[in-house]
Scaffold this motif. Structure first.
Motif, PDB file in Angstrom:
ATOM      1  N   ARG A 229       4.185 -10.404   7.010  1.00  0.00           N
ATOM      2  CA  ARG A 229       3.062  -9.654   7.540  1.00  0.00           C
ATOM      3  C   ARG A 229       3.019  -8.257   6.951  1.00  0.00           C
ATOM      4  NH1 ARG A 229       2.353  -6.094  11.739  1.00  0.00           N
ATOM      5  NH2 ARG A 229       4.583  -6.180  12.213  1.00  0.00           N
ATOM      6  N   HIS A 230       1.833  -7.855   6.535  1.00  0.00           N
ATOM      7  CA  HIS A 230       1.630  -6.491   6.048  1.00  0.00           C
ATOM      8  C   HIS A 230       1.336  -5.563   7.220  1.00  0.00           C
ATOM      9  CE1 HIS A 230       1.516  -7.092   1.702  1.00  0.00           C
ATOM     10  NE2 HIS A 230       0.806  -8.182   1.891  1.00  0.00           N
ATOM     11  N   ARG A 231       1.904  -4.384   7.198  1.00  0.00           N
ATOM     12  CA  ARG A 231       1.567  -3.370   8.196  1.00  0.00           C
ATOM     13  C   ARG A 231       0.218  -2.742   7.846  1.00  0.00           C
ATOM     14  NH1 ARG A 231       1.942  -1.791  12.713  1.00  0.00           N
ATOM     15  NH2 ARG A 231       2.548   0.395  12.481  1.00  0.00           N
ATOM     16  N   THR A 232      -0.586  -2.491   8.868  1.00  0.00           N
ATOM     17  CA  THR A 232      -1.780  -1.667   8.729  1.00  0.00           C
ATOM     18  C   THR A 232      -1.490  -0.382   9.486  1.00  0.00           C
ATOM     19  OG1 THR A 232      -3.283  -3.554   8.580  1.00  0.00           O
ATOM     20  CG2 THR A 232      -4.235  -1.451   9.255  1.00  0.00           C
ATOM     21  N   THR A 233      -1.462   0.746   8.787  1.00  0.00           N
ATOM     22  CA  THR A 233      -0.999   1.973   9.426  1.00  0.00           C
ATOM     23  C   THR A 233      -1.404   3.207   8.640  1.00  0.00           C
ATOM     24  OG1 THR A 233       0.983   3.069  10.328  1.00  0.00           O
ATOM     25  CG2 THR A 233       1.227   1.953   8.216  1.00  0.00           C
ATOM     26  N   LEU A 234      -1.429   4.328   9.328  1.00  0.00           N
ATOM     27  CA  LEU A 234      -1.519   5.627   8.667  1.00  0.00           C
ATOM     28  C   LEU A 234      -0.122   5.997   8.187  1.00  0.00           C
ATOM     29  CD1 LEU A 234      -3.683   7.659  11.229  1.00  0.00           C
ATOM     30  CD2 LEU A 234      -4.470   6.474   9.184  1.00  0.00           C
ATOM     31  N   LEU A 235      -0.042   6.577   6.996  1.00  0.00           N
ATOM     32  CA  LEU A 235       1.236   7.002   6.432  1.00  0.00           C
ATOM     33  C   LEU A 235       1.319   8.515   6.382  1.00  0.00           C
ATOM     34  CD1 LEU A 235       1.530   4.649   3.320  1.00  0.00           C
ATOM     35  CD2 LEU A 235       2.847   4.453   5.441  1.00  0.00           C
ATOM     36  N   SER A 236       2.454   9.043   6.759  1.00  0.00           N
ATOM     37  CA  SER A 236       2.696  10.461   6.534  1.00  0.00           C
ATOM     38  C   SER A 236       2.652  10.746   5.029  1.00  0.00           C
ATOM     39  CB  SER A 236       4.080  10.856   7.060  1.00  0.00           C
ATOM     40  OG  SER A 236       4.481  12.107   6.530  1.00  0.00           O
ATOM     41  N   PRO A 237       2.094  11.885   4.621  1.00  0.00           N
ATOM     42  CA  PRO A 237       2.162  12.248   3.198  1.00  0.00           C
ATOM     43  C   PRO A 237       3.597  12.403   2.700  1.00  0.00           C
ATOM     44  CG  PRO A 237       0.554  13.605   4.357  1.00  0.00           C
ATOM     45  CD  PRO A 237       1.313  12.850   5.403  1.00  0.00           C
ATOM     46  N   PHE A 238       4.546  12.528   3.654  1.00  0.00           N
ATOM     47  CA  PHE A 238       5.960  12.667   3.293  1.00  0.00           C
ATOM     48  C   PHE A 238       6.722  11.350   3.450  1.00  0.00           C
ATOM     49  CE2 PHE A 238       4.584  16.822   5.022  1.00  0.00           C
ATOM     50  CZ  PHE A 238       4.716  17.590   3.883  1.00  0.00           C
ATOM     51  N   ASP A 239       6.006  10.236   3.572  1.00  0.00           N
ATOM     52  CA  ASP A 239       6.648   8.930   3.677  1.00  0.00           C
ATOM     53  C   ASP A 239       7.270   8.559   2.340  1.00  0.00           C
ATOM     54  OD1 ASP A 239       6.867   5.889   3.703  1.00  0.00           O
ATOM     55  OD2 ASP A 239       6.102   6.236   5.728  1.00  0.00           O
ATOM     56  N   SER A 240       8.459   7.973   2.379  1.00  0.00           N
ATOM     57  CA  SER A 240       9.159   7.651   1.141  1.00  0.00           C
ATOM     58  C   SER A 240       8.446   6.590   0.309  1.00  0.00           C
ATOM     59  CB  SER A 240      10.598   7.212   1.434  1.00  0.00           C
ATOM     60  OG  SER A 240      10.640   6.216   2.431  1.00  0.00           O
ATOM     61  N   LEU A 241       7.522   5.831   0.887  1.00  0.00           N
ATOM     62  CA  LEU A 241       6.742   4.887   0.081  1.00  0.00           C
ATOM     63  C   LEU A 241       5.916   5.620  -0.962  1.00  0.00           C
ATOM     64  CD1 LEU A 241       5.777   1.880  -0.287  1.00  0.00           C
ATOM     65  CD2 LEU A 241       3.804   2.525   1.130  1.00  0.00           C
ATOM     66  N   ILE A 242       5.477   6.835  -0.643  1.00  0.00           N
ATOM     67  CA  ILE A 242       4.556   7.564  -1.528  1.00  0.00           C
ATOM     68  C   ILE A 242       5.101   8.932  -1.919  1.00  0.00           C
ATOM     69  CG2 ILE A 242       2.479   6.355  -0.766  1.00  0.00           C
ATOM     70  CD1 ILE A 242       1.988   8.691   1.182  1.00  0.00           C
ATOM     71  N   TRP A 243       6.427   9.110  -1.854  1.00  0.00           N
ATOM     72  CA  TRP A 243       7.043  10.378  -2.230  1.00  0.00           C
ATOM     73  C   TRP A 243       6.613  10.840  -3.625  1.00  0.00           C
ATOM     74  CZ3 TRP A 243      12.806   9.593  -0.454  1.00  0.00           C
ATOM     75  CH2 TRP A 243      12.998  10.234   0.779  1.00  0.00           C
ATOM     76  N   GLU A 244       6.700   9.948  -4.574  1.00  0.00           N
ATOM     77  CA  GLU A 244       6.557  10.333  -5.988  1.00  0.00           C
ATOM     78  C   GLU A 244       5.158   9.972  -6.468  1.00  0.00           C
ATOM     79  OE1 GLU A 244       6.853   9.374  -9.560  1.00  0.00           O
ATOM     80  OE2 GLU A 244       7.062  11.548  -9.654  1.00  0.00           O
ATOM     81  N   ARG A 245       4.386  10.978  -6.867  1.00  0.00           N
ATOM     82  CA  ARG A 245       2.973  10.760  -7.184  1.00  0.00           C
ATOM     83  C   ARG A 245       2.780   9.785  -8.342  1.00  0.00           C
ATOM     84  NH1 ARG A 245       0.126  16.497  -7.726  1.00  0.00           N
ATOM     85  NH2 ARG A 245      -1.652  15.145  -8.196  1.00  0.00           N
ATOM     86  N   ALA A 246       3.600   9.920  -9.385  1.00  0.00           N
ATOM     87  CA  ALA A 246       3.441   9.036 -10.543  1.00  0.00           C
ATOM     88  C   ALA A 246       3.736   7.588 -10.158  1.00  0.00           C
ATOM     89  CB  ALA A 246       4.359   9.482 -11.681  1.00  0.00           C
ATOM     90  N   ARG A 247       4.742   7.385  -9.312  1.00  0.00           N
ATOM     91  CA  ARG A 247       5.075   6.026  -8.864  1.00  0.00           C
ATOM     92  C   ARG A 247       3.947   5.461  -8.001  1.00  0.00           C
ATOM     93  NH1 ARG A 247       9.286   2.442  -7.728  1.00  0.00           N
ATOM     94  NH2 ARG A 247       9.249   1.495  -5.663  1.00  0.00           N
ATOM     95  N   THR A 248       3.396   6.280  -7.113  1.00  0.00           N
ATOM     96  CA  THR A 248       2.304   5.831  -6.249  1.00  0.00           C
ATOM     97  C   THR A 248       1.099   5.409  -7.074  1.00  0.00           C
ATOM     98  OG1 THR A 248       3.073   7.313  -4.491  1.00  0.00           O
ATOM     99  CG2 THR A 248       0.820   6.506  -4.318  1.00  0.00           C
ATOM    100  N   GLU A 249       0.792   6.173  -8.095  1.00  0.00           N
ATOM    101  CA  GLU A 249      -0.331   5.811  -8.973  1.00  0.00           C
ATOM    102  C   GLU A 249      -0.022   4.538  -9.754  1.00  0.00           C
ATOM    103  OE1 GLU A 249      -1.868   8.963 -11.367  1.00  0.00           O
ATOM    104  OE2 GLU A 249      -1.724  10.444  -9.758  1.00  0.00           O
ATOM    105  N   ARG A 250       1.221   4.391 -10.198  1.00  0.00           N
ATOM    106  CA  ARG A 250       1.599   3.226 -11.003  1.00  0.00           C
ATOM    107  C   ARG A 250       1.566   1.945 -10.172  1.00  0.00           C
ATOM    108  NH1 ARG A 250       7.119   3.374 -11.387  1.00  0.00           N
ATOM    109  NH2 ARG A 250       6.850   5.536 -12.041  1.00  0.00           N
ATOM    110  N   ILE A 251       2.036   2.030  -8.918  1.00  0.00           N
ATOM    111  CA  ILE A 251       2.138   0.831  -8.094  1.00  0.00           C
ATOM    112  C   ILE A 251       0.835   0.514  -7.370  1.00  0.00           C
ATOM    113  CG2 ILE A 251       3.275  -0.140  -6.047  1.00  0.00           C
ATOM    114  CD1 ILE A 251       5.840   1.152  -6.913  1.00  0.00           C
ATOM    115  N   PHE A 252       0.171   1.533  -6.868  1.00  0.00           N
ATOM    116  CA  PHE A 252      -1.001   1.307  -6.016  1.00  0.00           C
ATOM    117  C   PHE A 252      -2.324   1.726  -6.655  1.00  0.00           C
ATOM    118  CE2 PHE A 252       2.558   1.883  -3.021  1.00  0.00           C
ATOM    119  CZ  PHE A 252       2.467   0.690  -2.315  1.00  0.00           C
ATOM    120  N   GLY A 253      -2.263   2.373  -7.831  1.00  0.00           N
ATOM    121  CA  GLY A 253      -3.498   2.877  -8.419  1.00  0.00           C
ATOM    122  C   GLY A 253      -4.158   3.903  -7.521  1.00  0.00           C
TER     123      GLY A 253
END
Length: 395
Positions: free
Chosen positions: A274-298
């Motif tokens: 199951r996928h979570r549907t949620t608001l994420l903190s801007p400081f969440d470790s899923l999206i810590w690194e901007r280049a990684r976030t762009e690479r994985i999630f566009g």
């Protein structure tokens, strides 16, 4: 560093799903382990002073577990009053982070580096350090204010000698933060707060780095050298020195320009659930690194809290919305009484409307709000569908 030839090739979609599962956002959460389980799983939870819905260290377990009580979060991290052994400690990792207590020995390399540091931004008056240690030994745990005052003036950066001393003692590992009281750190001697079996700096730098690189790889699932280095803010050469001996395995990810390394356990079974549907903190470790976030999630994301208001695009504390394993929008929230206000909403097309509505409603319930008000939507034609979706659920 000579990188072995990768034996596994992952599609971009497989890498994304592996990353989501590694971060605890795909599959059923381990509710029995609770907040402490989330902390152990991630290896680090970032702290920040900003509080809109809640503080970031509360938002991180909320994103994975749902409506976990805020008092439950606090007691999972700290032990108020120093009445029990802590489950976590605060230290400098990705930034100021809460870390699992069992990792104390693996930050010996950083404590040594701080002790050897040739200069500091704040001057330390003679005798102040010893006085702080003496006072904590006699009277602790104490805040910086109780130790004699945190600031010389009202400016946030103008620390008193006492504050400089106790923060330096924290960096050296002689002092530890045992709880937060009104967001103030409460300090105690490490010899009292850290379990005796863990209170040592016996591990050499290589062993510390090997452990942190492995932990970063496990928390990321799959990542480049830069991703792995960023997780605990290691230097590239520190990662290079231990990466081949970390237990992580080289892989190729389609569409990634740089070599990647993966947790071998993450490759054993396909990531499903199951996928979570949620608001994420801007400081969440899923999206810590901007280049990684762009690479994985566009998805290009930047915290705009420190951007002048006229130059903000998405809002002061825009929180990415995760749904279906994708980042589908942003919400800049606020609270007015028992109303959750979506000051600005950015949607990735009409299909994002139900997910954003669901994320807003769940967040509202968590912070004891009974209403949700939408003020502005980047695509004006989607404002009415969003408000209608919210109204239907609130009726």
């Amino acid at each position: 560093m000579t990188t072995p030839r990768p034996s596994t090739t992952l599609s971009a979609d497989e890498a994304r799903r592996i990353a989501l599962r590694a971060q605890g956002l795909l599959g059923s959460p381990d509710r029995r382990a609770g907040v402490r389980g989330v902390l152990r799983h991630l290896g680090a939870v970032q702290l920040d002073t900003i509080s809109v819905l809640a503080r970031s260290h509360e938002l991180v377990p909320y994103a994975r577990l749902g409506a976990v009580g805020r008092k439950t979060v606090e007691s999972a991290y700290w032990h108020p009053g120093g009445t029990a052994q802590p489950h976590a400690f605060e230290y400098w990792s990705h930034a100021a982070c809460i870390l699992p207590i069992e990792e104390w020995p693996h930050f010996a390399f950083r404590r040594r580096a701080y002790r050897d540091r040739p200069h500091w931004n704040h001057a330390l008056p003679d005798g102040t350090y010893d006085q702080v240690i003496k006072q904590l030994r006699a009277d602790g745990p104490l805040t910086a204010t109780e130790l004699g005052g945190a600031k010389k003036t009202s400016e946030w950066w103008d620390w008193s000698g006492t504050k400089v001393a106790v923060e330096r003692a924290l960096m050296y590992g002689e002092v530890v933060c045992v709880e937060r009281r009104g967001w103030k750190r409460v300090y105690d001697l490490a010899e009292r707060a850290i379990p005796p079996a863990l209170l040592h700096d016996d591990l050499d730098d290589r062993e510390c780095l090997r452990r942190l690189v492995r932990l970063a790889g496990e928390a990321l699932g799959v990542g480049t050298r830069a991703d792995i280095a960023d997780y605990h803010r290691l230097r590239g050469d520190q990662v290079d020195a231990v990466l081949a001996d970390s237990g992580l395995v080289p892989v190729t990810v389609e569409g990634w320009a740089k070599p990647a390394w993966a947790d071998p356990a993450a490759l054993e079974t396909p990531p499903r659930g199951r996928h979570r549907t949620t608001l994420l903190s801007p400081f969440d470790s899923l999206i810590w690194e901007r280049a990684r976030t762009e690479r994985i999630f566009g998805f290009s994301h930047r915290l705009e809290a420190y951007v002048p208001k006229p130059k903000r695009v998405h809002g002061y504390f825009a929180m990415p919305v995760l749904a279906g394993g994708r980042l589908v929008g942003r919400v800049d929230p606020a609270r007015e009484g028992r109303t959750l206000v979506a000051k600005q909403v950015t949607l990735d097309g009409p299909k994002a409307v139900p997910a954003v509505a669901r994320a807003l409603l769940e967040a509202a319930t968590w912070v004891d709000c009974t209403n949700v008000r939408v003020e502005r939507v980047d695509a004006p034609d989607l404002r009415e569908p969003l408000t209608r979706e919210l109204a239907r659920a609130l009726d």
